[in-house]
Scaffold this active site. Structure first.
Site, mmCIF file in Angstrom:
data_model
loop_
_atom_site.group_PDB
_atom_site.id
_atom_site.type_symbol
_atom_site.label_atom_id
_atom_site.label_comp_id
_atom_site.label_asym_id
_atom_site.label_seq_id
_atom_site.Cartn_x
_atom_site.Cartn_y
_atom_site.Cartn_z
ATOM 1 N N GLU A 2 -10.121 -50.222 38.368
ATOM 2 C CA GLU A 2 -11.303 -50.813 39.016
ATOM 3 C C GLU A 2 -11.345 -50.502 40.502
ATOM 4 O O GLU A 2 -12.405 -50.461 41.105
ATOM 5 C CB GLU A 2 -11.314 -52.341 38.821
ATOM 6 N N HIS A 50 7.353 -41.617 20.332
ATOM 7 C CA HIS A 50 7.141 -41.243 18.933
ATOM 8 C C HIS A 50 5.668 -41.297 18.550
ATOM 9 O O HIS A 50 5.326 -41.287 17.369
ATOM 10 C CB HIS A 50 7.989 -42.156 18.032
ATOM 11 N N LYS A 106 -22.895 -55.504 31.301
ATOM 12 C CA LYS A 106 -23.302 -56.910 31.292
ATOM 13 C C LYS A 106 -24.823 -57.017 31.251
ATOM 14 O O LYS A 106 -25.379 -57.788 30.489
ATOM 15 C CB LYS A 106 -22.810 -57.619 32.561
#
Ligand code: PA5
Length: 446
Positions: free
Chosen positions: A286, A307, A421
Site C-alpha cells: 500500500e 516444495h 469500494k
C-alpha cells in the site's frame, strides 16, 4: 542492536558504485521524512510514537486487557487491513501461529471483519457459542464496510446473550477521536474507547491501541514491545547507509528494483512468521504500489514453500529478490535422537538440534537462490521476543517510508483502495452512488 541487515547475497547489481549512486537519494529521502517536508508528512506520527505515546491510554489498554482476560474465553477482533494485520502478526510471532489451540491462561482470539465471506463469519459465530466473549472493533475511519457488517452481526449476538448493559461492557472500540459512525455509536452506548491517532495511518498503527489491546489480551508484554521500538528509533536517527540499517535496506531494495527485480519475497523459516509476512505485504504494497511504480510484495515460508514455489524461485523468470528474516535462536528446540535400526538413514543427524537443520536449510537455500539469480537481503534477529519484534516493526516501517520517498511516491496514502469500494457500494445500492451503478451494470453486461 537486535537486528542486523546482511547484504552479502544481495546480488551482483549491488556494487559499491550502485550504492554510491543511490546514497544521496537515500539521504534526501531520510531527511525529507524526518523534517516533515515530504508527501503525506501529516501521517508520520509513528516516527516518534515510541517516545511520545499516550501513557494514560497505554495503562487503560492494560486494564481493559486484564478485564477481557478475566471475563472472556474468546475475544473477537473486528477490523481489516492495518486494523487487524499487525495485532494478528505479533500474537502469532511471539505466542504461536497455533495460539488458539495451545494450552494457555489467556482468551482465544479470532479475527473477523477482514472478509465478507459468510462461511468465515459463521465459523466464528459457532466458536463463540456457549463461551463468554468480548469484542474489540477497530476502524480508524469508522466507516469501512467489512468490519461494520461484522460488528453489526457480533454486537447483535452479544446483546442477545448478555442484554444491552453487559454487552456494552464487553465492547471495546478503537477508532478516530472525534469522527465516524463507530465513534458516534461508541459515545452513545458508552463503550470503552481507544484512539487511532490522526497522524498515523492504518498500516503504521500496530503500536497504537489498534494493535496493543488484542496483543495485550494474548499475554504479550506490550512494555517490552514499545521498548524495542524505542531502541530502534534511537538506533536509526542517522541517515548514513553504513550506520543505519533502514537506509541500507531501502537503498539495496531500490537498487534491485531498478535492475529489474520487481518482486520481493518476504521469507522466513518460521511458520509463526506467516502473518508478519501479510503485515509486511500490506505495509510495502500500500505504501509503494502507486503511480505505476513499486516492488510487488509477496511472501513464502521456507522450507515449506520450497516444495511449492521453490522451483519457480530457482529457475523461473529472474525478477525476484528475497528479504529473508532469520531468527538465530528458536523459541523451542528439539534434538534428533539415534535410532538403532536407522532404516530412514538419518543417524548422521543424531544429537543435532532441529534448529541446526533449519539453519542449514536456510544457508543452503540462500546460496542456491543466489547462484540461480534470486538474490537475498538477510535480516538476522536473535529471537522472536517482544523487544525484538517491536524493534523489527519500527525497522520495517521506517525502511518502507524511506524506500517510498526514494521511489518518488507518497508512502502514506492508498487512493487505489477506494476503486473497488465505490463499485461495491454502487452495486449494493448505497444512496449517492446511483450514476456509478448505471456505469458498472453496463460494464457487467458487456
Ligand atoms: O493502511 C490502511 O490505511 C488501510 O489498510 C486501513 O487500515 C484499512 O483500509 C481499514 O481502514 P479502517 O481502519 O478505516 O477501517
Amino acid at each position: 542492536m537486535s537486528l542486523f541487515v546482511n547484504c552479502k547475497y544481495a546480488g551482483a547489481e549491488v556494487t559499491p558504485e550502485a550504492v554510491a549512486k543511490i546514497r544521496p537519494e537515500v539521504e534526501k529521502a531520510f531527511n525529507l521524512l524526518r523534517s516533515g517536508g515530504g508527501a503525506g508528512s501529516e501521517f508520520t506520527g509513528w516516527l516518534d510514537l515510541p517516545i511520545n505515546y499516550d501513557r494514560d491510554e497505554f495503562e487503560a489498554i492494560k486494564t481493559c486487557a486484564e478485564r477481557i482476560k478475566s471475563d472472556s474465553d474468546v475475544l473477537v477482533v473486528i477490523g481489516i487491513g492495518g486494523s487487524y494485520l499487525g495485532a494478528r502478526a505479533v500474537i502469532e510471532l511471539i505466542k504461536s501461529n497455533n495460539y488458539n489451540a495451545l494450552k494457555k491462561d489467556t482468551p482465544e482470539i479470532y479475527f473477523a471483519g477482514n472478509t465478507i465471506s459468510p462461511s468465515a463469519v459463521s465459523d466464528i459465530i459457532s466458536i463463540c457459542e456457549g463461551k463468554d466473549f468480548s469484542i474489540n472493533v477497530i476502524s480508524k475511519s469508522g466507516t469501512t464496510t467489512e468490519p461494520a457488517v461484522a460488528f453489526r452481526i457480533f454486537r447483535e449476538l452479544l446483546i442477545k446473550k448478555y442484554g444491552h448493559a453487559e454487552a456494552a461492557r464487553r465492547i471495546y472500540v478503537t477508532t478516530d477521536k472525534s469522527k465516524g459512525k463507530l465513534k458516534e455509536l461508541a459515545d452513545r452506548e458508552g463503550y470503552a474507547s481507544f484512539i487511532v491517532p490522526d497522524d498515523i495511518g492504518g498500516r503504521y498503527s500496530v503500536l497504537t491501541a489498534v494493535g496493543l489491546l488484542p496483543i495485550a489480551v494474548a499475554g504479550v508484554d506490550i512494555d517490552s514491545l514499545m521498548e524495542g521500538a524505542r531502541g530502534a528509533r534511537e538506533a536509526y536517527l542517522n541517515c548514513d547507509i553504513d550506520k543505519n540499517d533502514c537506509c541500507k535496506y531501502a537503498a539495496v531494495r531500490n537498487i534491485l528494483y531498478r535492475s529489474g527485480k520487481k518482486i520481493e519475497l518476504c521469507v522466513a523459516y518460521e511458520p509463526a512468521f506467516t502473518m508478519m509476512c501479510e503485515w509486511f505485504k500490506q505495509l510495502f504494497g500500500e505504501s509503494e504500489g502507486k503511480d505505476g511504480l513499486g516492488i510487488y510484495p509477496s511472501s513464502a515460508i521456507f522450507s515449506t514453500d520450497l516444495h511449492s514455489l521453490g522451483q519457480y524461485i530457482q529457475q523461473g523468470e529472474r525478477h525476484i529478490f528475497e528479504t529473508v528474516v532469520f531468527f538465530t535462536e528458536p523459541k523451542e528446540d528439539l534434538t534428533i535422537n539415534a535410532d538403532v535400526e536407522d532404516i530412514d538413514g538419518l543417524n548422521f543427524l543424531c544429537g543435532k538440534k532441529l534448529s541446526y537443520v533449519n539453519k542449514k536449510a536456510f544457508e543452503g537455500t540462500v546460496i542456491a537462490h543466489a547462484d540461480g539469480g534470486a538474490p537475498s537481503i538477510i535480516i538476522e534477529i536473535d529471537k522472536a521476543d517482544e523487544y525484538n519484534t517491536g524493534w523489527m516493526i519500527y525497522f520495517f516501517e521506517l525502511s518502507c517510508a524511506i524506500s517510498g520517498y526514494i521511489l518518488g511516491v507518497n508512502p502514506f496514502d492508498q487512493p487505489g483502495v477506494e476503486s473497488y469500494k465505490k463499485n461495491m457500494f454502487a452495486l449494493l445500492g448505497m444512496p449517492g452512488f446511483e450514476s456509478e451503478r448505471e456505469r458498472i451494470l453496463h460494464r457487467l453486461s458487456e
